[in-house]
Scaffold this motif. Structure first.
Motif, mmCIF file in Angstrom:
data_model
loop_
_atom_site.group_PDB
_atom_site.id
_atom_site.type_symbol
_atom_site.label_atom_id
_atom_site.label_comp_id
_atom_site.label_asym_id
_atom_site.label_seq_id
_atom_site.Cartn_x
_atom_site.Cartn_y
_atom_site.Cartn_z
ATOM 1 N N ALA A 88 1.016 -1.459 -0.292
ATOM 2 C CA ALA A 88 -0.175 -0.307 -0.627
ATOM 3 C C ALA A 88 1.100 1.190 0.179
ATOM 4 N N PRO A 89 0.980 2.525 -1.171
ATOM 5 C CA PRO A 89 -0.442 1.832 -1.911
ATOM 6 C C PRO A 89 0.712 1.079 -3.130
ATOM 7 N N GLY A 90 2.227 1.078 -3.194
ATOM 8 C CA GLY A 90 2.623 0.431 -4.047
ATOM 9 C C GLY A 90 3.301 1.241 -5.479
ATOM 10 N N ASN A 91 3.659 0.544 -6.249
ATOM 11 C CA ASN A 91 3.320 1.187 -7.892
ATOM 12 C C ASN A 91 3.357 0.885 -8.870
ATOM 13 N N PRO A 92 3.901 0.617 -10.258
ATOM 14 C CA PRO A 92 3.491 -0.120 -10.880
ATOM 15 C C PRO A 92 4.619 -1.299 -10.762
ATOM 16 N N GLY A 93 6.161 -1.057 -10.560
ATOM 17 C CA GLY A 93 6.494 -2.177 -10.372
ATOM 18 C C GLY A 93 6.372 -3.371 -9.036
ATOM 19 N N ALA B 84 -4.997 5.016 10.112
ATOM 20 C CA ALA B 84 -6.039 4.343 10.453
ATOM 21 C C ALA B 84 -6.847 2.826 9.038
ATOM 22 N N ALA B 85 -7.021 3.728 8.135
ATOM 23 C CA ALA B 85 -6.773 3.032 6.908
ATOM 24 C C ALA B 85 -5.789 1.822 6.726
ATOM 25 N N LEU B 86 -4.866 1.984 6.591
ATOM 26 C CA LEU B 86 -3.511 0.727 6.442
ATOM 27 C C LEU B 86 -3.816 0.364 7.969
ATOM 28 N N VAL B 87 -3.699 0.558 8.764
ATOM 29 C CA VAL B 87 -4.292 -0.608 10.243
ATOM 30 C C VAL B 87 -5.923 -1.559 9.732
ATOM 31 N N ALA C 274 -4.358 -4.072 7.384
ATOM 32 C CA ALA C 274 -3.195 -4.793 8.440
ATOM 33 C C ALA C 274 -4.703 -5.859 9.087
ATOM 34 N N ARG C 275 -5.808 -5.417 9.535
ATOM 35 C CA ARG C 275 -6.614 -6.549 9.926
ATOM 36 C C ARG C 275 -7.121 -7.181 8.609
ATOM 37 N N GLU C 276 -7.916 -7.217 7.519
ATOM 38 C CA GLU C 276 -8.426 -6.963 6.703
ATOM 39 C C GLU C 276 -7.989 -8.403 6.013
ATOM 40 N N ILE C 277 -6.973 -8.328 6.278
ATOM 41 C CA ILE C 277 -5.690 -9.065 5.282
ATOM 42 C C ILE C 277 -4.937 -10.157 6.771
ATOM 43 N N CYS D 111 3.162 -8.235 -6.563
ATOM 44 C CA CYS D 111 2.282 -8.250 -5.018
ATOM 45 C C CYS D 111 1.251 -7.478 -5.424
ATOM 46 N N GLU D 112 -0.175 -7.834 -5.088
ATOM 47 C CA GLU D 112 -0.714 -6.933 -4.927
ATOM 48 C C GLU D 112 -0.632 -6.007 -4.374
ATOM 49 N N CYS D 113 -1.555 -4.777 -4.966
ATOM 50 C CA CYS D 113 -1.496 -3.344 -4.290
ATOM 51 C C CYS D 113 -2.946 -3.098 -3.772
ATOM 52 N N ARG D 114 -3.456 -1.951 -2.928
ATOM 53 C CA ARG D 114 -4.169 -1.301 -2.864
ATOM 54 C C ARG D 114 -4.007 0.203 -2.210
#
Ligand code: AMP
Ligand code: GLY
Length: 424
Positions: free
Chosen positions: A31-36, A52-55, A58-61, A41-44
Motif C-alpha cells: 500500500a499503495p505500491g507502484n507499477p513495479g 487508520a486505513a492502513l491498520v 493490516a487487519r483485513e489481510i 504482489c497485490e497493491c491497494r
C-alpha cells in the motif's frame, strides 16, 4: 506469513522483490505500491499517511507483519497504531523515530549517550543562531530541525552565507521543520550508510553502502535523495564497522530502551569515517533509498525472519545474516529537472524486458497511463541495479542495462562507485 508492505518507492520495490522470494511468505500486499511493485504482489490504493486505513488493511489481510518503508508513516504514528491492535510492525514508534524526525532530539540523545558526533548547538531564534556561529569556524554546517526531505542542510563557506541560511530556515521555508536550527562542526572523511536491525534490545549489523547525494557527475550540483549506491564500500572496513557497532549502534539501541522508547526496525546511521573512526552524521529510522536496493541484491539469507524478529523480538536467536560474495551497484534514473522541478509524464520504454538474473530494475516514481504506457511520475523514477563477482562487473552490468532503457527525458550519473573504482 501474511505481510503488508507500506510505501511506493524503489526501496519498497526492492523489499517486495526480496520478501516475495521468502519460503515463509503466504501473502504479500503493498500500500499503495507502484507499477513495479504491482508485478510482484497485490497493491491497494491506501496512502502512507492514512494510518487508520492502513491498520484496517493490516487487519483485513490478517497481517502477521507490517513492513514500513518511509519515515513519514512512522512520524504519523503507524507503528503506535499497529501496536494498539497487536500487529507486529517493522519500524519504530513515533517516539523512537525521533532519532530521524528531530535533529535536535537525535543530537541531544547522542550527547546523553556519548555517541561520537560533531559538536553542535540547537537554536530557535535567528539571533541566537547568528551568535552561536562565533563558536564555530568555516565551513559552517546549518541544519533545519525536522524532516526536510534531505534538503534541510546547508554547508556554508563563509559567515554571510551561514547567516543567510539561518534566516532562510527560520524564515519559514521548511514550515514547522525549520522552527529550530542546529549548527554543527564540519566533519572530514568519507561518508557511508550503515544499517542495523533492532528488536528493542538487540542490534544486528545489516550491511553498508555508499550513496551519491549530488545530482551530477563528480559530486556536482544540488543535493538529492541519492543518485546511486554500491555495496560493499571499501571505506566501511571491518575495523570501522566494529567501531560503529561498539560506539554508536549498541549504545543507541540500549539508550532508546533505557529512555522508554525501544527501537524496532532498521536503524540507518549516516557515518563520516576518517581513518577507521566513525562519527555520526545523522540517524534515519528506515532503510536508505537507494541503499536498500543494493543490500537486497546482495542478501543471501531469507529477509522475512529478520524483519519479523526486529518487529516482534528474537533477533538474538537468528543466525547472522549471510551476504553473497558479490558486489552490487544501483544507478538512479531521474527525470530531467530533478531535484528542483522534475518533468513528469514522459513515456519510458524497455523496462519490462529480461535483463538476466543479475539485474533488477526497481520502480520509484513511475505511473501507468490510462493507455497502459509507463510514464515518469516523480523525481527519481527508476533504479537500475546489478550484482557481479566484482564491483567492476556489477557496475558494467548496471550501465549496460541503463543503456537498454529508452527514456530520453531522464538523466543519470555515469560515475556511481567512483570512490572505489575510477570511472571507465
Ligand atoms: P544530513 O541530512 O544530516 O544527512 O546531511 C546531509 C549531508 O550534509 C550529509 O550527507 C553530509 O554530506 C553533509 N553533512 C551533514 N552534516 C555534516 C557535518 N557535520 N560535516 C560535514 N558534512 C556534513
Ligand atoms: N539515500 C539516502 C537516504 O535514504 O536518506
Amino acid at each position: 506469513m501474511n505481510v503488508l508492505l507500506v510505501g511506493s518507492g524503489g526501496r519498497e520495490h526492492a523489499l517486495a522483490w526480496k520478501i516475495a522470494q521468502s519460503p515463509a511468505l503466504t501473502r504479500l500486499v503493498a500500500a499503495p505500491g507502484n507499477p513495479g511493485i504491482e508485478t510482484v504482489c497485490e497493491c491497494r490504493p491506501v496512502g502512507v499517511l492514512e494510518v487508520a486505513a492502513l491498520v484496517d488493511l493490516a487487519r483485513e489481510i490478517a497481517a502477521d507483519l507490517v513492513v514500513v518503508g518511509p519515515e513519514a508513516s512512522l512520524e504519523a504514528g503507524l507503528a503506535d497504531a499497529l501496536a494498539e491492535v497487536g500487529v507486529p510492525c517493522f519500524g519504530p514508534t513515533a517516539a523512537a523515530a525521533r532519532l530521524e524526525t528531530s535533529k535536535a532530539f537525535s543530537k541531544a540523545f547522542a550527547d546523553r549517550h556519548g555517541l561520537p558526533t560533531a559538536p553542535h548547538v540547537a537554536c530557535d531564534s535567528a539571533e541566537a543562531a547568528r551568535a552561536a556561529l562565533d563558536g564555530f569556524s568555516p565551513p559552517y554546517v546549518i541544519k533545519a530541525d525536522g524532516l526536510a526531505a534531505g534538503k534541510g542542510v546547508v554547508i556554508a563557506e563563509d559567515r554571510p552565507q551561514a547567516e543567510a541560511a539561518i534566516d532562510d530556515m527560520l524564515g519559514g521555508r521548511f514550515g514547522a521543520a525549520g522552527a529550530r536550527v542546529v549548527i554543527e562542526a564540519f566533519l572530514t572523511g568519507e561518508e557511508v550508510s550503515l544499517f542495523a536491525l533492532c528488536d528493542g534490545e538487540t542490534a544486528v549489523l545489516f550491511g553498508a553502502a555508499q550513496d551519491h547525494k549530488r545530482a551530477y557527475d563528480g559530486d556536482q550540483g544540488p543535493n538529492t535523495g541519492g543518485m546511486g549506491t554500491y555495496s560493499p564500500a571499501p571505506i566501511a572496513t571491518p575495523a570501522a564497522l566494529a567501531a560503529a557497532e561498539r560506539t554508536l549502534i549498541r549504545p543507541a539501541v540500549q539508550g532508546m530502551a533505557a529512555e522508554g522508547a525501544p527501537y524496532h526496525g532498521v536503524l540507518f546511521a549516516g557515518l563520516m569515517i576518517d581513518q577507521d573512526r566513525p562519527s555520526l552524521v545523522e540517524f534515519n529510522a528506515r532503510f536508505g533509498d537507494p541503499e536498500c536496493q543494493v543490500l537486497m541484491l546482495r542478501l543471501a539469507s531469507d529477509l522475512l525472519p529478520y524483519l519479523h524478529a526486529a518487529a516482534a523480538g528474537g533477533l538474538a536467536d537468528l543466525p547472522p545474516p549471510q551476504w553473497r560474495d558479490a558486489a552490487a551497484v544501483c544507478v538512479v534514473l531521474a527525470a530531467k529537472g530533478y531535484p528542483d522541478a522534475p518533468e513528469k509524464g514522459s513515456v519510458i520504454r524497455g523496462v519490462a524486458q529480461d535483463f538476466g538474473p543479475d539485474v533488477a530494475v526497481f520502480h520509484a516514481g513511475t505511473a501507468r497511463r490510462d493507455d497502459g504506457a509507463l510514464v515518469a511520475a516523480g523525481g527519481r523514477v527508476l533504479n537500475v541495479c546489478a550484482r557481479g563477482e566484482t564491483l567492476a562487473v556489477a557496475r558494467a552490468r548496471a550501465y549496460a542495462a541503463v543503456a537498454r532503457i529508452d527514456w530520453p527525458e531522464g538523466f543519470h550519473r555515469t560515475d556511481i562507485a567512483w570512490r572505489a573504482l575510477p570511472p571507465g
